[in-house]
Write a protein that holds these residues in place. Structure first.
Motif, mmCIF file in Angstrom:
data_model
loop_
_atom_site.group_PDB
_atom_site.id
_atom_site.type_symbol
_atom_site.label_atom_id
_atom_site.label_comp_id
_atom_site.label_asym_id
_atom_site.label_seq_id
_atom_site.Cartn_x
_atom_site.Cartn_y
_atom_site.Cartn_z
ATOM 1 N N GLU A 38 0.803 -1.216 0.000
ATOM 2 C CA GLU A 38 0.000 0.000 0.000
ATOM 3 C C GLU A 38 0.844 1.278 0.000
ATOM 4 O OE1 GLU A 38 -2.605 -0.245 3.333
ATOM 5 O OE2 GLU A 38 -3.551 -2.094 2.620
ATOM 6 N N MET A 39 2.135 1.165 0.269
ATOM 7 C CA MET A 39 2.999 2.346 0.361
ATOM 8 C C MET A 39 3.263 2.918 -1.024
ATOM 9 S SD MET A 39 5.734 0.859 3.062
ATOM 10 C CE MET A 39 6.200 2.191 4.114
ATOM 11 N N ASP A 40 3.377 4.251 -1.094
ATOM 12 C CA ASP A 40 3.730 4.868 -2.372
ATOM 13 C C ASP A 40 5.256 4.861 -2.528
ATOM 14 O OD1 ASP A 40 4.823 6.991 -0.920
ATOM 15 O OD2 ASP A 40 3.175 8.366 -1.336
ATOM 16 N N PHE A 41 5.705 5.325 -3.671
ATOM 17 C CA PHE A 41 7.125 5.255 -4.008
ATOM 18 C C PHE A 41 8.000 5.964 -2.974
ATOM 19 C CE2 PHE A 41 10.889 7.105 -5.991
ATOM 20 C CZ PHE A 41 11.490 5.959 -6.480
ATOM 21 N N GLU A 42 7.616 7.173 -2.586
ATOM 22 C CA GLU A 42 8.438 7.945 -1.656
ATOM 23 C C GLU A 42 8.531 7.268 -0.293
ATOM 24 O OE1 GLU A 42 8.618 12.447 0.027
ATOM 25 O OE2 GLU A 42 8.167 12.140 -2.089
ATOM 26 N N GLN A 43 7.456 6.705 0.173
ATOM 27 C CA GLN A 43 7.475 5.989 1.446
ATOM 28 C C GLN A 43 8.372 4.759 1.363
ATOM 29 O OE1 GLN A 43 3.263 5.386 1.582
ATOM 30 N NE2 GLN A 43 2.960 6.965 3.161
ATOM 31 N N LEU A 44 8.270 4.023 0.257
ATOM 32 C CA LEU A 44 9.121 2.853 0.076
ATOM 33 C C LEU A 44 10.588 3.254 0.000
ATOM 34 C CD1 LEU A 44 6.980 0.825 -2.456
ATOM 35 C CD2 LEU A 44 7.538 0.153 -0.120
ATOM 36 N N TRP A 45 10.857 4.378 -0.676
ATOM 37 C CA TRP A 45 12.249 4.819 -0.805
ATOM 38 C C TRP A 45 12.834 5.174 0.556
ATOM 39 C CZ3 TRP A 45 15.660 3.986 -4.336
ATOM 40 C CH2 TRP A 45 16.875 4.665 -4.288
ATOM 41 N N ARG A 46 12.073 5.888 1.388
ATOM 42 C CA ARG A 46 12.546 6.224 2.736
ATOM 43 C C ARG A 46 12.786 4.958 3.564
ATOM 44 N NH1 ARG A 46 8.363 10.496 4.701
ATOM 45 N NH2 ARG A 46 7.385 10.032 2.731
ATOM 46 N N LEU A 47 11.894 3.991 3.419
ATOM 47 C CA LEU A 47 12.060 2.729 4.127
ATOM 48 C C LEU A 47 13.319 2.013 3.648
ATOM 49 C CD1 LEU A 47 10.906 0.651 6.120
ATOM 50 C CD2 LEU A 47 9.611 -0.310 4.202
ATOM 51 N N TYR A 48 13.534 2.016 2.346
ATOM 52 C CA TYR A 48 14.736 1.402 1.762
ATOM 53 C C TYR A 48 16.007 2.074 2.295
ATOM 54 C CZ TYR A 48 18.434 0.696 -1.668
ATOM 55 O OH TYR A 48 19.636 0.448 -2.265
ATOM 56 N N GLU A 49 16.035 3.400 2.313
ATOM 57 C CA GLU A 49 17.214 4.121 2.805
ATOM 58 C C GLU A 49 17.478 3.800 4.268
ATOM 59 O OE1 GLU A 49 16.167 8.145 1.745
ATOM 60 O OE2 GLU A 49 17.456 8.057 -0.030
ATOM 61 N N GLU A 50 16.437 3.738 5.055
ATOM 62 C CA GLU A 50 16.603 3.440 6.477
ATOM 63 C C GLU A 50 17.111 2.011 6.671
ATOM 64 O OE1 GLU A 50 16.682 4.066 10.561
ATOM 65 O OE2 GLU A 50 16.624 5.447 8.873
ATOM 66 N N LEU A 51 16.540 1.075 5.922
ATOM 67 C CA LEU A 51 17.006 -0.308 6.006
ATOM 68 C C LEU A 51 18.466 -0.419 5.575
ATOM 69 C CD1 LEU A 51 13.923 -2.264 4.632
ATOM 70 C CD2 LEU A 51 14.821 -2.320 6.964
ATOM 71 N N SER A 52 18.842 0.285 4.530
ATOM 72 C CA SER A 52 20.230 0.256 4.060
ATOM 73 C C SER A 52 21.172 0.793 5.122
ATOM 74 C CB SER A 52 20.380 1.078 2.778
ATOM 75 O OG SER A 52 19.621 0.518 1.751
ATOM 76 N N ARG A 53 20.779 1.885 5.779
ATOM 77 C CA ARG A 53 21.603 2.476 6.823
ATOM 78 C C ARG A 53 21.773 1.510 7.996
ATOM 79 N NH1 ARG A 53 21.191 4.610 11.490
ATOM 80 N NH2 ARG A 53 18.934 4.498 11.564
ATOM 81 N N VAL A 54 20.666 0.911 8.421
ATOM 82 C CA VAL A 54 20.713 -0.008 9.555
ATOM 83 C C VAL A 54 21.544 -1.242 9.207
ATOM 84 C CG1 VAL A 54 19.307 -1.546 11.006
ATOM 85 C CG2 VAL A 54 18.547 0.796 10.561
ATOM 86 N N LEU A 55 21.353 -1.776 8.002
ATOM 87 C CA LEU A 55 22.139 -2.936 7.591
ATOM 88 C C LEU A 55 23.617 -2.618 7.529
ATOM 89 C CD1 LEU A 55 19.912 -4.568 4.837
ATOM 90 C CD2 LEU A 55 20.638 -5.597 6.990
ATOM 91 N N ALA A 56 23.978 -1.451 7.023
ATOM 92 C CA ALA A 56 25.392 -1.067 6.944
ATOM 93 C C ALA A 56 26.004 -1.008 8.341
ATOM 94 C CB ALA A 56 25.526 0.270 6.232
ATOM 95 N N MET A 57 25.273 -0.437 9.296
ATOM 96 C CA MET A 57 25.785 -0.363 10.663
ATOM 97 C C MET A 57 25.942 -1.758 11.267
ATOM 98 S SD MET A 57 23.864 3.102 12.154
ATOM 99 C CE MET A 57 22.923 2.138 13.239
ATOM 100 N N LYS A 58 24.981 -2.632 11.004
ATOM 101 C CA LYS A 58 25.059 -3.991 11.550
ATOM 102 C C LYS A 58 26.196 -4.775 10.908
ATOM 103 C CE LYS A 58 20.353 -4.359 13.138
ATOM 104 N NZ LYS A 58 20.197 -5.064 14.382
ATOM 105 N N ILE A 59 26.442 -4.559 9.634
ATOM 106 C CA ILE A 59 27.545 -5.244 8.953
ATOM 107 C C ILE A 59 28.877 -4.814 9.553
ATOM 108 C CG2 ILE A 59 28.805 -5.361 6.767
ATOM 109 C CD1 ILE A 59 26.037 -5.382 5.378
#
Length: 142
Positions: A38-59
């Motif tokens: 149900e999320m629009d593109f901008e919401q998905l993009w923000r979620l993607y950026e946040e997930l990428s940031r969190v994954l990078a820190m965990k790595i």
């Protein structure tokens, strides 16, 4: 939609260890596929950026933990030596190749016959000259 997934709270500014500001989203315990759909593109993009940031820190954190375990297993000296010896980019060692072709108008300009042809050679060949006339050790054709 994002606000609902974040529990109704907007983005929170916080300082990372390096002092840079980043946006941290409140985490919901579960995110259903239907909510993502149900999320629009901008919401998905923000979620993607946040997930990428969190994954990078965990790595990075996981890497540090593995390096600590490796140092315990093989000793701290070996761990440091390994980190110092690892090149930052792949290194290829090729033997030096003697030049095979020389520019008769500028004798300091040479070419080994490997890689891209130099501009002076390309211009000469376009002008009708033959490659053999530039070969080092050959007599120029008359």
């Amino acid at each position: 939609m994002i606000a609902r997934l974040r529990g109704g709270v907007g983005p929170v500014d916080r300082a990372d260890g390096d002092g840079a500001k980043s946006t941290q989203f409140m985490r919901e315990s579960r995110m259903r596929t239907s909510e993502i759909d149900e999320m629009d593109f901008e919401q998905l993009w923000r979620l993607y950026e946040e997930l990428s940031r969190v994954l990078a820190m965990k790595i990075v954190a996981e890497k540090h933990e593995l390096e600590k375990k490796l140092a315990q297993l093989v000793g701290p000296e070996a761990g440091l030596a390994f980190a110092e010896e690892a090149p930052s980019h792949p290194v290829r060692k090729y033997p030096k190749v003697a030049p095979k072709y020389r520019n008769p108008l500028a004798p300091e300009e040479t070419w080994s016959g490997r890689g891209k042809r130099p501009k002076w050679l390309v211009k000469a060949l376009e002008g009708g000259a033959k490659l053999e006339t530039f070969k080092i050790g050959s007599e120029p054709e008359t």
